[in-house]
Design a protein around this motif. Sequence first.
Motif, short mmCIF file in Angstrom:
data_model
loop_
_atom_site.label_atom_id
_atom_site.label_comp_id
_atom_site.label_asym_id
_atom_site.label_seq_id
_atom_site.Cartn_x
_atom_site.Cartn_y
_atom_site.Cartn_z
N THR A 72 0.85 -1.18 0.00
CA THR A 72 0.00 0.00 0.00
C THR A 72 0.88 1.23 0.00
OG1 THR A 72 -1.69 -1.17 1.24
CG2 THR A 72 -1.81 1.22 1.23
N ASP A 73 0.55 2.19 -0.89
CA ASP A 73 1.36 3.40 -0.95
C ASP A 73 0.97 4.36 0.15
OD1 ASP A 73 3.07 2.78 -2.89
OD2 ASP A 73 2.08 3.87 -4.50
N GLU A 74 1.62 5.56 0.18
CA GLU A 74 1.44 6.52 1.25
C GLU A 74 0.00 6.98 1.39
OE1 GLU A 74 3.97 6.92 -1.15
OE2 GLU A 74 5.08 5.80 0.32
N TYR A 75 -0.69 7.02 0.25
CA TYR A 75 -2.02 7.59 0.31
C TYR A 75 -3.04 6.59 0.79
CZ TYR A 75 0.36 11.10 -2.36
OH TYR A 75 1.24 12.06 -2.77
N GLY A 76 -2.58 5.38 1.11
CA GLY A 76 -3.47 4.43 1.72
C GLY A 76 -4.31 3.63 0.74
N GLN A 77 -4.16 3.81 -0.62
CA GLN A 77 -4.97 3.10 -1.59
C GLN A 77 -4.16 1.96 -2.18
OE1 GLN A 77 -8.12 3.70 -2.04
NE2 GLN A 77 -8.05 5.37 -0.59
N PRO A 78 -4.64 0.71 -2.13
CA PRO A 78 -3.89 -0.40 -2.70
C PRO A 78 -3.84 -0.32 -4.21
CG PRO A 78 -6.04 -1.12 -1.93
CD PRO A 78 -5.89 0.31 -1.52
N GLN A 79 -2.67 -0.52 -4.76
CA GLN A 79 -2.53 -0.49 -6.20
C GLN A 79 -2.96 -1.82 -6.77
OE1 GLN A 79 1.38 0.55 -7.28
NE2 GLN A 79 1.15 2.68 -6.77
N LYS A 80 -3.56 -1.79 -7.99
CA LYS A 80 -4.02 -3.01 -8.61
C LYS A 80 -3.13 -3.33 -9.80
CE LYS A 80 -8.74 -2.42 -7.08
NZ LYS A 80 -10.15 -2.31 -7.45
N GLU A 262 9.72 6.55 -14.94
CA GLU A 262 8.35 6.23 -15.32
C GLU A 262 7.90 4.89 -14.74
OE1 GLU A 262 6.28 8.19 -16.90
OE2 GLU A 262 7.77 9.76 -17.12
N ILE A 263 8.72 3.87 -14.90
CA ILE A 263 8.27 2.52 -14.51
C ILE A 263 8.33 2.30 -13.01
CG2 ILE A 263 8.95 1.58 -16.74
CD1 ILE A 263 11.36 0.32 -15.43
N SER A 264 9.04 3.17 -12.28
CA SER A 264 9.12 3.00 -10.82
C SER A 264 7.83 3.42 -10.12
CB SER A 264 10.29 3.80 -10.25
OG SER A 264 10.19 5.17 -10.55
N ALA A 305 11.49 5.43 -3.09
CA ALA A 305 11.56 5.50 -1.62
C ALA A 305 10.18 5.60 -0.98
CB ALA A 305 12.42 6.69 -1.19
N ARG A 306 9.26 4.81 -1.47
CA ARG A 306 7.92 4.82 -0.90
C ARG A 306 7.71 3.67 0.07
NH1 ARG A 306 3.90 6.41 -5.95
NH2 ARG A 306 4.97 8.32 -6.56
N PHE A 307 8.75 2.90 0.34
CA PHE A 307 8.63 1.87 1.36
C PHE A 307 9.86 1.92 2.26
CE2 PHE A 307 10.68 -0.06 -2.25
CZ PHE A 307 11.58 -0.98 -1.74
N LYS A 308 9.72 1.37 3.43
CA LYS A 308 10.67 1.58 4.52
C LYS A 308 12.11 1.21 4.17
CE LYS A 308 10.65 -1.35 7.92
NZ LYS A 308 10.22 -2.11 9.10
N ALA A 352 13.45 18.35 -3.20
CA ALA A 352 12.36 18.42 -2.22
C ALA A 352 11.40 17.25 -2.40
CB ALA A 352 11.62 19.74 -2.36
N LEU A 353 11.17 16.85 -3.65
CA LEU A 353 10.29 15.73 -3.93
C LEU A 353 10.84 14.44 -3.32
CD1 LEU A 353 7.66 15.67 -5.61
CD2 LEU A 353 9.00 14.79 -7.51
N ALA A 354 12.15 14.21 -3.46
CA ALA A 354 12.77 13.02 -2.88
C ALA A 354 12.76 13.07 -1.35
CB ALA A 354 14.21 12.88 -3.39
N LEU A 355 13.02 14.24 -0.79
CA LEU A 355 12.97 14.39 0.68
C LEU A 355 11.57 14.15 1.21
CD1 LEU A 355 15.27 17.50 1.25
CD2 LEU A 355 15.76 15.14 1.89
N TRP A 356 10.57 14.51 0.43
CA TRP A 356 9.18 14.29 0.84
C TRP A 356 8.92 12.80 1.03
CZ3 TRP A 356 4.43 15.98 -2.61
CH2 TRP A 356 3.26 15.83 -1.88
N SER A 357 9.37 11.99 0.06
CA SER A 357 9.21 10.54 0.19
C SER A 357 10.01 9.99 1.36
CB SER A 357 9.64 9.83 -1.10
OG SER A 357 8.76 10.12 -2.16
#
Length: 784
Positions: A72-80, A262-264, A305-308, A352-357
Amino acid sequence: MPSLNRWNIHQGREKERDELNYERKSDISKDLVTFLRERSAAFVENMAKQEYTFFDEPKHEKHYQHMEAVETDEYGQPQKFYDYSEKNAFEKPKSPLVKSKHTDSKKLEPSLKWKSTSGSQVGKAAKREKEEKESKAAPSEGKKKASTASSPSSKGKVSVKVEDISESSSESEEDEEEPERHQEINTDLPSEYWQIQKLVKYIKAGNQTATVIALCSMRDFNLCQETCQLAIRDVGGLEVLINLLDTEEIKCKIGSLKILKEISQNAQIRRTIADLGGLQIMVKILDSLDKDLKCLAAETIANVARFKRARRTVRQHGGIKKLVGLLGRRTTGSAHATPLQGKDIEVARCGALALWSCSKSARNKDAIRKAGGIPLLAQLLKSPHSNMLIPVVGTLQECASEPSYRLAIKNEKMIESLVKNLNSDNEELQMHCASAIFKCAEDQETRDLVRQHGGLKPLAALLANSENKELLAAVTGAIWKCAISKENVTKFREYRAIETLVGLLTDQPEEVLVNVVGALGECCQEQANRSIIRRCGGIPSLVALLTGTNQALLVNVTKAVGACATEPENMVIIDRLDGVRLLWSLLKNPHADVQASAAWALCPCIENAKDAGEMVRSFVGGLELIVNLLKSDNKEVLASVCAAITNIAKDEENLAVITDHGVVPLLSKLANTNNDKLRCHLADAISRCCMWGNNRVAFGVTKAVAPLVRYLKSSDPAVHRATAQALYQLSEDPNNCITMHENGVVKLLLGMAGSTDETLQEAAAGCVANIRRLALATEKAKYG
């Protein structure tokens, strides 16, 4: 220039740099004949004189199996995801143009030998192994080859490494889950899947020029589609793309990063990139002198960097410090920047975008602070560029969960900028600003700053945007925290925000309801606002929410109902809607916060109900339930229950019932506490319970008297008053007077007898008088 059965014109040789530019400048044609027909009249004329037969390429039916990913990503919605099997893994026959023969009436058909092997896992593994051997045998010019260290069976499947336990302490809320293994089925895949796989082979086998051409051709595909993403992964393209990042060729690096960026977006590919060591190489690229490379590397890091584990990798390889360094450029000032300034702005934006993640991990927040990120973020917050402000404010609102950041946001005077951007036309920017205020407004000074800079009016105005639920949740949260200050509540009443909040009590998601009810609970502390809520029909909506299960919502709604119950007119509505029974049932809730909040809410309900004693007795098992809560280990629960017992004990029959349930020994066990809030309500409860039967004596027997004397040494005046009243009631028993005297109560009470608080003054004087009368009676009996 051909691009795998797709034809178009490239830019060609650049005169200034004497280099080939492979970027496309024309539309794409499906085959060479169509390409030439569109651009050459002579070709069309000559073709008309010839006799040709054109064969259509075999069409492949799309067949998707709908699956859900675990991550599940940061926004809480499971990707399909859509899982594609590799059956029919053939390469399309290259026959766009074949001269016809009158003697041959049959069309050529593609070979189907692949069917014997590609349907099984073994067949697919063997096919991949063969491809790797071919790529190794091909000559290499100017670039490194893809690593084949990983086994063929691991391609297309992500293997999650065991987490380092020592690193998980600060990020336990983001536990990493192993991606679900998708069962592959035999289906046909779209032609793009196979075309991309051919391009990956060209990248593996070709020289530098062929690699750049293949990378440009690959970018012509829609890389946001799952098909294209998985095609790159399944043929080992990720290893190749990551290895290209380790070369010296800038064009290869840029092309590879553009594709990886793009593919990430795909969760499985993010994990594979991390497994292959891609993050470490991207962190190194942040030191490059080429600004385009820096931007692309930072943006790709932001995606991955969307997962721990990925966030930890960035930190451990020095990525946080390097990303903070990208912010330190001259990026503020005029909205009309020169091309050079525009490039610097883009570098800072990507950083800033990378630091946000990365800021979603507690240790990374600390690393950003130590690297000097706060002053740089404060500087960027003044930028006129909205695309810059969104990641900057996003990073700040993530970090604002830490006290050190909240203090820094206040000290660096960022509140003014956050308030200013509430008036932006960009809803995402408004949302992040409101979220940052929500987290920072726990502090009194910050709440005052929001009001002084005119932030309350735009917050109230944004309540009208009820369609954007994320924005609404952030705005209502900011209003909730700002409403803790009475001055802000007055302003919200002027802006008619309370009426709007009442209208949001229905048909809203729980994250919005929690904040709306929290805000109303704070506003209810004033009598005028309680009347507004009643007139707007808010009380039935609040009572209806008492049947929910969300812990945070129940805590807030019980507080709001309890505050409304202080008005007799409101209490009539609450009682009619069976609100008191619902509150009492929440005492059974397993969460201590809900129990405490429900018990506090019951106090004004009992106090303002018309026939409170009979109402309380009507709840079967209710009195036993509340007495048993005195066995809780939670101080807030104990204090709230003592307060409720104080109100229950005002009715003599109820006092008799709770005495039978053993309230006296349970209260006595709590006497040795150092918590002033509990001391105050415990002393009140003891004072009330003394008025039935032999309870005074029982308190002495259970050794509650001596600890009460020590309460008089507290610095809290409320504790002094409650304790003096309890001691006055206990002093009606001679044995208790002796215990008090032995513990030095007289000296303490004499000082309080001169208090300006009349209740304290009377209770202290009465207790001393009882002790004195007992002493006189003892002397008279002794000496006659």
